[in-house]
Design an enzyme around this catalytic site. Structure first.
Site, short mmCIF file in Angstrom:
data_model
loop_
_atom_site.label_atom_id
_atom_site.label_comp_id
_atom_site.label_asym_id
_atom_site.label_seq_id
_atom_site.Cartn_x
_atom_site.Cartn_y
_atom_site.Cartn_z
N LYS A 1 25.49 44.35 42.88
CA LYS A 1 25.39 42.89 42.96
C LYS A 1 23.93 42.42 43.04
CE LYS A 1 29.89 42.52 45.34
NZ LYS A 1 30.76 41.67 44.48
N LYS B 1 28.15 37.27 49.33
CA LYS B 1 29.15 38.20 48.80
C LYS B 1 28.92 39.53 49.52
CE LYS B 1 27.33 37.43 44.62
NZ LYS B 1 28.35 37.31 43.58
N HIS C 1 40.69 45.90 39.17
CA HIS C 1 39.61 45.03 39.65
C HIS C 1 38.24 45.68 39.60
CE1 HIS C 1 42.27 41.92 41.53
NE2 HIS C 1 43.09 42.94 41.63
C1 26Q Z 1 40.31 51.68 48.27
C2 26Q Z 1 40.66 52.91 48.81
C3 26Q Z 1 40.23 53.28 50.08
C4 26Q Z 1 39.49 52.37 50.83
C5 26Q Z 1 39.14 51.14 50.30
C6 26Q Z 1 39.54 50.79 49.01
C7 26Q Z 1 39.17 49.49 48.45
C8 26Q Z 1 39.34 48.32 49.18
C9 26Q Z 1 38.98 47.09 48.65
C10 26Q Z 1 38.65 49.39 47.16
C11 26Q Z 1 38.30 48.15 46.63
C12 26Q Z 1 38.46 46.99 47.37
C13 26Q Z 1 38.11 45.65 46.87
C14 26Q Z 1 37.67 45.39 45.66
C15 26Q Z 1 37.29 44.04 45.24
O1 26Q Z 1 37.24 43.11 46.04
N1 26Q Z 1 37.02 43.85 43.94
C16 26Q Z 1 36.66 42.54 43.44
O2 26Q Z 1 37.84 41.90 43.02
C17 26Q Z 1 37.60 40.54 42.68
C18 26Q Z 1 38.93 39.90 42.36
O3 26Q Z 1 39.42 40.35 41.14
C19 26Q Z 1 36.62 40.47 41.53
O4 26Q Z 1 36.33 39.10 41.30
C20 26Q Z 1 35.34 41.23 41.83
O5 26Q Z 1 34.53 41.26 40.68
C21 26Q Z 1 35.69 42.64 42.27
O6 26Q Z 1 34.51 43.31 42.68
#
Ligand code: 26Q
Length: 819
Positions: free
Chosen positions: A565, A559, A368
């Site tokens: 962004k 968002k 993602h």
């Molecule tokens: C990882 C390790 C430790 C702590 C937190 C995290 C973590 C948590 C959540 C890393 C990333 C996220 C979330 C990422 C996210 O929401 N990405 C989005 O995913 C969407 C669905 O595919 C896309 O539409 C977006 O473009 C993307 O930013």
């Protein structure tokens, strides 16, 4: 599904208003023990939930039985986040009980919407990735696919955001405070997850070398199941969320040693695991508790799937991977690759080649993010301590993988270093994305551009090794929640024209196109949208104290707050509009209301400063008489799923303005489009596909392409962009003059410096002028009401591709191989 259960159907509780009325009263008086509603609708809400829940439970049992009898292939969707939001109105819509329930509630003088607003959001996610998982569950159930969501039952979900003096303040979200009527504890399926300890090698009776993981500190995983109803198909799937609980003997040990307090303290330590959701939407590296969460989810879920398999087939694994598939939602559960190996090797005594074949034919990984800094890495030393057996397995996987690399690129030490699962150095790290790719048969991106960039950039060498693994699955959103239920007025108009089947056959939405130029239909469309703008204006008034007027253009960006962004670019444009008002240059301007909302990770300093800037700019503009008829600005606090349900329905203009090549897909962009908003956007993520679907004439494009961003980055001079556009110079001057922050001079110097910095990763300056130009095109078009409405209709009509039903059909046929 429906055909198989007709016999049982006959015995199901009625969904007519009389049956609902009877059960509503029964639950209210008997289950909840109430006489009359004490002012609030709290008990009536609970009675309604129990009434609906009874109907869900019947269908849930039938669905389980059906899957069991047909012995169908199972998919586990493993995710650290499921951003469900509210469930009541969604369940009522999916069970088609809307009208009947409204009717029975009428007697109580309350509407379904009012009751629904008693429910707290299940905020078990940060943003896009978590909400995607929730939309996917809805689509899997609607397509009657045997997919189970596995996640964590966080005691505290996504924090609540308040704004104080323009600054973000976080407070805990104790969403379970008054219980969760949608969950069913399933203690009989409790699993045991191991941590710490040591490994021991021994030879078994046949002389085979075996490993065991000893002296571990175990934590119990207790499942809580939530029903996930499909739309109008009597299917109810399961979301299984794990809660951490201390084991009995763990405390007993300590207790025997006399350490009563230590025993109780140790108990709370185990139970910390599912206490709180990490509020970062980019990996926060090195947090030990986060790794414990990841392994806890993964191990409990794999054991659960394995146990069901063994109960049915015994320890026979020949067709295991034809019958089971694990979809990894980003690398957060990527340790599943090593955990499945451990179970197959140590528990079921398979050989390495057997176990590896099964693992790599049942794991699939979704990426993602394209931001290199967001790729998860874990220090080897943490693994060695917490998950010693898992670390050994990862080393072995890596050794075997690197020998494959050495065959493909003989003598190329650099390739070995770059591809290795272990990143070497003083403090070696495990690269979770590499583990996921090596251990999976499928790797997918979430929009076409994103997948292309993964293949040509971040994962290029892996693509060269295994091109067949890589595929694209462009995201989607569920049209039930994101049109059917959140936009009742538009939904009714659509159903009036094409019937109601669009709710599960969303390709039919394209039929609206034929009325795009029909003045009568345009009028109805406008009336429906006006109602939604009124609702949004009410929300803004209530939450921000700012008056939005419905004749004005509603320009919205909601968002997570992130530099990539570019909420900052949005603010620069707002300041430009304000400058025009101050300059008396209002010819060709259109009255506009700008709404920005979103949470910043609590430790993300710059994002929090951007929130403060938005609030400062809003305060100054809203209190300036000269601007009142032209421009209003509001920052919406505590943006969440429920807020989006009102927002996306009432938005005219959707801001999707990330630096090209940075937003993997975006999904808010799809919700806005479905509801008839026009998009102003860069060629990033799914924006590209949105523009292709609706046509270039119906999309406001601006900015550099991903390729241009990459090229310009090498020789980037923001000052050139600033100096060559007087509009830009004035905006910079106004902000740098402390106009918006007279009490804290210099507060925004660092933000403005970042715009001027040749190393600005997000290249805000490069896109300013084309953004402002595109906004002028927006303005011009908004003045031609019928053309705007026509394009609004065309946007909804072209949104068929962005249904998560389409996305999930592709996962099912191309990755999961479900019939
Ligand atoms: C990882 C390790 C430790 C702590 C937190 C995290 C973590 C948590 C959540 C890393 C990333 C996220 C979330 C990422 C996210 O929401 N990405 C989005 O995913 C969407 C669905 O595919 C896309 O539409 C977006 O473009 C993307 O930013």
């Amino acid at each position: 599904m429906k055909a198989d259960v007709t016999d049982k159907n006959a015995m199901w509780l009625g969904t007519d208003s009389d049956s609902l009325e009877t059960d509503l009263a029964r639950h209210f008086h008997l289950t909840l023990g109430r006489d009359r509603d004490p002012g609030s609708h709290y008990y009536l809400y609970n009675a309604a939930v129990l009434t609906v829940r009874d109907r869900l439970v019947e269908r849930w049992r039938a669905t389980r039985q059906h899957y069991h009898e047909t012995g169908t292939k199972r998919v586990a969707y493993l995710s650290l986040e499921f951003l469900i939001g509210r469930s009541l109105c969604n369940a009522v819509l999916n069970l088609e009980m809307d009208e009947a329930l409204q009717k029975s509630l009428f007697k109580h003088g309350v509407t379904l919407e009012e009751l629904g607003s008693e429910e707290r959001d299940a905020g078990l996610g940060n943003g896009g990735l978590g909400r995607l998982a929730a939309c996917f569950l809805d689509s899997c159930a609607t397509l009657s696919l045997p997919v189970t969501g596995y996640g964590l039952r966080y005691e505290y979900g996504m924090f609540h955001q308040r704004i104080q003096d323009g600054y973000q303040q976080e407070s805990p979200d104790h969403w379970l405070e008054h219980g969760n009527p949608w969950e069913f504890e399933a203690p009989q399926d409790t699993r045991r997850v191991q941590f710490f300890g040591r490994t021991n090698f021994y030879h078994d009776d046949q002389g085979h070398l075996q490993a065991e993981w000893l002296d571990t500190e175990d934590v119990l995983a207790v499942p809580y199941d939530m029903p996930i109803p499909g739309y109008a198909n009597d299917t109810v799937n399961t979301l299984r969320l794990w809660k951490a609980m201390a084991t009995e003997e763990f405390s007993l040990q300590e207790f025997n040693a006399g350490g009563y307090t230590e025993a109780v303290a140790a108990k709370t330590e185990a139970e910390q695991i599912t206490m709180v959701l990490y509020p970062n939407d980019v990996s926060e590296n090195g947090k030990v508790l986060r790794l414990r969460q990841q392994y806890f989810l993964t191990s409990a879920s794999l054991q659960d799937m394995m146990d069901r398999w063994i109960k049915r087939h015994g320890p026979a694994f020949e067709i295991f991977s034809e019958q089971n598939c694990f979809q990894l939602n980003d690398t957060h559960p990527a340790v599943a690759v090593a955990e499945l190996m451990r179970l197959l090797l140590d528990t079921y005594k398979l050989s390495w080649p057997q176990a590896w074949t099964l693992t790599t034919s049942s794991m699939a990984y979704t990426n993602h993010t394209l931001l290199p800094e967001a790729l998860e890495r874990w220090p080897v030393r943490i693994f060695r301590d917490m998950l010693p057996r898992i670390l050994e397995i990862i080393y072995e996987i890596n050794a075997r993988f690197l020998s494959e690399v050495a065959v493909k690129w003989p003598g190329d030490a650099q390739k070995i270093r770059e591809l290795s699962i272990i990143e070497d150095g003083n403090d070696p790290h495990i690269r979770m994305a590499h583990l996921a790719i090596v251990g999976s048969f499928s790797v997918n991106g979430v929009a076409q551009l994103h997948t292309d960039l993964l293949i040509s950039g971040l994962f290029r060498d892996f693509y060269e090794l295994w091109p067949h693994k890589f595929n694209n699955k462009t995201n989607g959103v569920t049209p039930r929640r994101w049109l059917g239920f959140c936009n009742k007025s538009l939904a009714a108009l659509i159903s009036d024209k094409i019937g109601t089947s669009w709710l599960h056959e969303f390709s039919r939405i394209a039929e609206l196109q034929q009325w795009a130029d029909d003045p009568a239909f345009q009028k109805q469309w406008q009336a429906a949208r006006l109602e939604n703008k009124q609702r949004l204006a009410k929300l803004v008034k209530q939450k921000c104290g700012v008056e939005f007027e419905t004749h004005m253009l509603f320009d919205v960006q909601v968002k997570r707050i992130h530099e990539y962004k570019r909420q900052l670019l949005n603010v620069l444009h707002v300041v430009h509009l304000y400058a025009r008002i101050l300059n008396n240059d209002t010819d060709g301007l259109v009255p506009r209301c700008v709404l920005i909302g979103g949470k910043a990770a609590p430790g993300y300093f710059t994002a929090k400063l951007i929130i403060k800037l938005i609030n400062d700019v809003a305060r100054v503009i809203n209190s300036d008489e000269r601007a009142a008829s032209w421009l209003r600005v509001a920052f919406l606090p505590d943006y969440n799923v429920t807020a989006m349900e009102v927002i996306c329905a009432g938005t005219d203009l959707s801001e999707q303005i990330s630096t090209a090549g940075k937003e993997a897909s975006g999904t808010g962009n799809m919700k806005f489009m479905m509801n008839g908003a026009l998009t102003i956007g860069t060629l990033d993520g799914a924006n590209i596909e949105i523009r292709d679907a609706v046509g270039a004439d119906n999309f406001f494009l601006f900015g550099l392409t991903a390729a241009e961003v990459a090229t310009l980055r090498k020789d980037y001079h923001p000052e050139t962009f600033i100096n060559s556009d007087p509009r830009f110079r004035q905006v910079m001057q106004l902000i740098e003059s402390d106009l918006f922050n007279p009490d804290e001079p210099g507060l925004y110097n660092s933000l403005m410096q970042s715009v001027r910095n040749p190393h600005d990763q997000w290249m805000t300056a490069a896109d300013f002028s084309t953004f402002v130009d595109a906004q002028q095109h927006v303005t011009t078009l908004y003045q031609q009401t019928d053309r705007w409405i026509q394009k609004s209709i065309l946007n909804t009509a072209a949104s068929a591709y962005f249904s998560s039903d389409r996305t999930i059909s592709a996962y099912a046929s191309e990755i999961w191989q479900l019939k």
